[in-house]
Design a protein around this motif. Structure first.
Motif, PDB file in Angstrom:
ATOM      1  N   PRO A 122       0.929  -1.302  -0.005  1.00 46.76           N
ATOM      2  CA  PRO A 122      -0.053   0.136   0.005  1.00 46.76           C
ATOM      3  C   PRO A 122       1.015   1.306   0.049  1.00 46.76           C
ATOM      4  CG  PRO A 122      -0.730  -1.555   1.627  1.00 46.76           C
ATOM      5  CD  PRO A 122       0.583  -2.173   1.138  1.00 46.76           C
ATOM      6  N   GLU A 123       0.379   2.229  -0.570  1.00 49.45           N
ATOM      7  CA  GLU A 123       1.292   3.591  -0.389  1.00 49.45           C
ATOM      8  C   GLU A 123       1.631   3.839   0.817  1.00 49.45           C
ATOM      9  OE1 GLU A 123       3.337   6.701  -2.297  1.00 49.45           O
ATOM     10  OE2 GLU A 123       2.455   4.754  -3.409  1.00 49.45           O
ATOM     11  N   ALA A 124       0.753   3.755   1.730  1.00 45.75           N
ATOM     12  CA  ALA A 124       1.128   4.536   3.057  1.00 45.75           C
ATOM     13  C   ALA A 124       2.268   3.705   3.733  1.00 45.75           C
ATOM     14  CB  ALA A 124      -0.149   4.060   3.981  1.00 45.75           C
ATOM     15  N   GLU A 125       2.229   2.184   3.048  1.00 48.31           N
ATOM     16  CA  GLU A 125       3.582   1.444   3.668  1.00 48.31           C
ATOM     17  C   GLU A 125       4.761   1.830   3.136  1.00 48.31           C
ATOM     18  OE1 GLU A 125       5.590  -1.091   6.031  1.00 48.31           O
ATOM     19  OE2 GLU A 125       3.593  -0.379   6.292  1.00 48.31           O
ATOM     20  N   ILE A 126       4.413   2.072   1.756  1.00 46.07           N
ATOM     21  CA  ILE A 126       5.776   2.710   1.035  1.00 46.07           C
ATOM     22  C   ILE A 126       6.384   3.979   1.694  1.00 46.07           C
ATOM     23  CG2 ILE A 126       6.665   3.512  -1.138  1.00 46.07           C
ATOM     24  CD1 ILE A 126       4.878   1.451  -2.502  1.00 46.07           C
ATOM     25  N   GLN A 127       5.294   4.879   1.814  1.00 44.81           N
ATOM     26  CA  GLN A 127       5.868   6.228   2.412  1.00 44.81           C
ATOM     27  C   GLN A 127       6.416   5.971   3.885  1.00 44.81           C
ATOM     28  OE1 GLN A 127       6.141   8.874   0.688  1.00 44.81           O
ATOM     29  NE2 GLN A 127       5.267   7.620  -0.923  1.00 44.81           N
ATOM     30  N   ARG A 129       8.029   3.415   4.884  1.00 41.53           N
ATOM     31  CA  ARG A 129       9.410   2.781   4.895  1.00 41.53           C
ATOM     32  C   ARG A 129      10.489   4.064   4.224  1.00 41.53           C
ATOM     33  NH1 ARG A 129       8.940  -3.403   3.052  1.00 41.53           N
ATOM     34  NH2 ARG A 129       7.220  -3.814   4.371  1.00 41.53           N
ATOM     35  N   ARG A 130       9.953   4.809   3.595  1.00 44.01           N
ATOM     36  CA  ARG A 130      10.985   5.800   3.061  1.00 44.01           C
ATOM     37  C   ARG A 130      11.245   6.644   4.391  1.00 44.01           C
ATOM     38  NH1 ARG A 130      10.730   6.762  -2.694  1.00 44.01           N
ATOM     39  NH2 ARG A 130      11.182   8.823  -2.282  1.00 44.01           N
ATOM     40  N   ALA A 131      10.189   7.088   4.950  1.00 42.67           N
ATOM     41  CA  ALA A 131      10.480   7.789   6.191  1.00 42.67           C
ATOM     42  C   ALA A 131      11.357   7.232   7.185  1.00 42.67           C
ATOM     43  CB  ALA A 131       9.111   8.194   6.939  1.00 42.67           C
ATOM     44  N   TRP A 132      11.236   6.103   7.334  1.00 44.42           N
ATOM     45  CA  TRP A 132      12.213   5.096   8.091  1.00 44.42           C
ATOM     46  C   TRP A 132      13.563   5.442   7.797  1.00 44.42           C
ATOM     47  CZ3 TRP A 132      15.085   0.677   7.126  1.00 44.42           C
ATOM     48  CH2 TRP A 132      15.755   0.127   8.121  1.00 44.42           C
ATOM     49  N   MET A 136      16.384   6.640  10.437  1.00 52.90           N
ATOM     50  CA  MET A 136      17.260   5.863  10.772  1.00 52.90           C
ATOM     51  C   MET A 136      18.764   6.552  10.341  1.00 52.90           C
ATOM     52  SD  MET A 136      16.644   2.854  12.056  1.00 52.90           S
ATOM     53  CE  MET A 136      17.778   1.503  11.410  1.00 52.90           C
ATOM     54  N   LEU A 137      18.810   7.088   9.247  1.00 53.91           N
ATOM     55  CA  LEU A 137      20.091   8.162   8.754  1.00 53.91           C
ATOM     56  C   LEU A 137      20.463   9.049   9.926  1.00 53.91           C
ATOM     57  CD1 LEU A 137      22.181   8.162   6.826  1.00 53.91           C
ATOM     58  CD2 LEU A 137      20.769   9.751   5.304  1.00 53.91           C
ATOM     59  N   GLY A 138      19.212   9.813  10.242  1.00 52.70           N
ATOM     60  CA  GLY A 138      19.275  10.695  11.294  1.00 52.70           C
ATOM     61  C   GLY A 138      20.028  10.198  12.394  1.00 52.70           C
ATOM     62  N   ILE A 207      26.682   6.853   3.015  1.00 47.07           N
ATOM     63  CA  ILE A 207      25.332   6.112   3.237  1.00 47.07           C
ATOM     64  C   ILE A 207      24.052   6.919   2.778  1.00 47.07           C
ATOM     65  CG2 ILE A 207      24.057   4.856   4.995  1.00 47.07           C
ATOM     66  CD1 ILE A 207      26.388   4.527   6.488  1.00 47.07           C
ATOM     67  N   GLU A 208      24.272   8.094   3.006  1.00 49.88           N
ATOM     68  CA  GLU A 208      23.113   9.192   2.949  1.00 49.88           C
ATOM     69  C   GLU A 208      23.158   8.980   1.131  1.00 49.88           C
ATOM     70  OE1 GLU A 208      21.770  13.742   3.194  1.00 49.88           O
ATOM     71  OE2 GLU A 208      23.725  13.305   3.756  1.00 49.88           O
ATOM     72  N   ALA A 209      24.165   8.889   0.468  1.00 55.50           N
ATOM     73  CA  ALA A 209      24.079   8.982  -1.081  1.00 55.50           C
ATOM     74  C   ALA A 209      23.273   7.868  -1.409  1.00 55.50           C
ATOM     75  CB  ALA A 209      25.213   9.129  -1.539  1.00 55.50           C
ATOM     76  N   LEU A 210      23.394   6.544  -0.884  1.00 60.05           N
ATOM     77  CA  LEU A 210      22.877   5.540  -0.975  1.00 60.05           C
ATOM     78  C   LEU A 210      21.345   5.543  -0.756  1.00 60.05           C
ATOM     79  CD1 LEU A 210      22.823   2.379  -2.037  1.00 60.05           C
ATOM     80  CD2 LEU A 210      23.579   1.777   0.512  1.00 60.05           C
ATOM     81  N   VAL A 211      21.024   5.928   0.294  1.00 62.79           N
ATOM     82  CA  VAL A 211      19.584   6.270   0.767  1.00 62.79           C
ATOM     83  C   VAL A 211      18.761   7.134  -0.518  1.00 62.79           C
ATOM     84  CG1 VAL A 211      18.001   7.277   2.209  1.00 62.79           C
ATOM     85  CG2 VAL A 211      19.987   6.198   3.179  1.00 62.79           C
ATOM     86  N   GLU A 212      19.408   8.011  -0.645  1.00 62.49           N
ATOM     87  CA  GLU A 212      18.920   8.811  -1.826  1.00 62.49           C
ATOM     88  C   GLU A 212      18.687   7.996  -3.143  1.00 62.49           C
ATOM     89  OE1 GLU A 212      21.497  12.016  -2.246  1.00 62.49           O
ATOM     90  OE2 GLU A 212      20.838  13.153  -0.528  1.00 62.49           O
ATOM     91  N   ARG A 213      19.742   7.203  -3.341  1.00 62.02           N
ATOM     92  CA  ARG A 213      19.612   6.481  -4.576  1.00 62.02           C
ATOM     93  C   ARG A 213      18.507   5.291  -4.584  1.00 62.02           C
ATOM     94  NH1 ARG A 213      21.128   6.725  -9.867  1.00 62.02           N
ATOM     95  NH2 ARG A 213      20.872   4.603 -10.852  1.00 62.02           N
TER      96      ARG A 213
END
Length: 217
Positions: A122-127, A129-132, A136-138, A207-213
């Protein structure tokens, strides 16, 4: 293609491992899969097998047998009926003991399921996971040299990013070996980003560059 008895007769070690599943677990069907079935095995590669028995609980048999590592999943018949999508790991496998044709059908069903896109989230779950990923990076950024939780989250994020790359793109995730092989052939920039971020001591910026990718969909 040779029948099961011919395959086992020409490979005593394979016959020995199959016999282990038959005698110890009561399996009537055995499928060899992974690198040993695909012809990509190294001498130290595991022997990945799926054993099917009439009934009983699903279990796993992972141990050394005659100096080689057997990694076998044992399942009852009911678990494999029309369940190819749950057994994508046997793709390209070989039914080395298959008196009823059940193993061959499972391999065919897995191939058919792999040809279809996976069930999307579901789109909510995708969003979520993106926020997660960003959360995590923060947390990793705020950690210092002695912050064991930040180190743990670094490993956690890096581990999950590979599967998330495929989830976000609506593709089947088939484990690290095949995933990195696919990335090297189809998305070399992503492969390079993973290679850099997974290197020991990689800075947070990498790692941030990988997240962005990974999130670039």
């Amino acid at each position: 293609m040779a029948n099961s008895s011919e395959v086992l007769a020409h490979d005593p070690l394979l016959a020995r491992l199959v016999n282990e599943l038959v005698t110890r677990h009561g399996c009537h069907t055995v499928v060899l899969y992974g690198s040993r079935a695909l012809g990509a095995a190294a001498p130290e590669s595991d022997w990945d097998m799926l054993g099917i028995r009439a009934e009983g609980e699903a279990t796993r048999d992972a141990r050394l047998v005659d100096g080689v590592f057997l990694d076998a999943f044992i399942v009852p018949e009911k678990d494999v009926v029309d369940a190819g999508a749950n057994f994508l790991h046997v793709r390209g496998g070989v039914a080395v003991l298959d008196p009823r044709g059940l193993g061959a059908r499972l391999v065919e069903d897995a191939a058919a399921a792999l040809a279809l896109p996976p069930k999307g989230l579901p789109e909510a779950e995708i969003q979520a996971r993106r926020a997660w990923c960003w959360k995590m990076l923060g947390r990793i950024r705020r950690g210092g040299p002695a912050d064991v939780e930040a180190h743990y989250r670094r490993v956690w994020l890096l581990f999950d990013l590979l599967e998330l790359y495929f989830v976000f793109r609506g593709r089947h995730f088939l484990g690290p070996k095949e995933s990195f092989r696919w990335l090297h052939a189809e998305d070399l920039a992503a492969h390079a980003a993973f290679s850099a971020a997974l290197a020991p001591g990689a800075p947070v910026e990498v790692i941030e560059a990988l997240v962005e990718r990974v999130l670039e969909v």
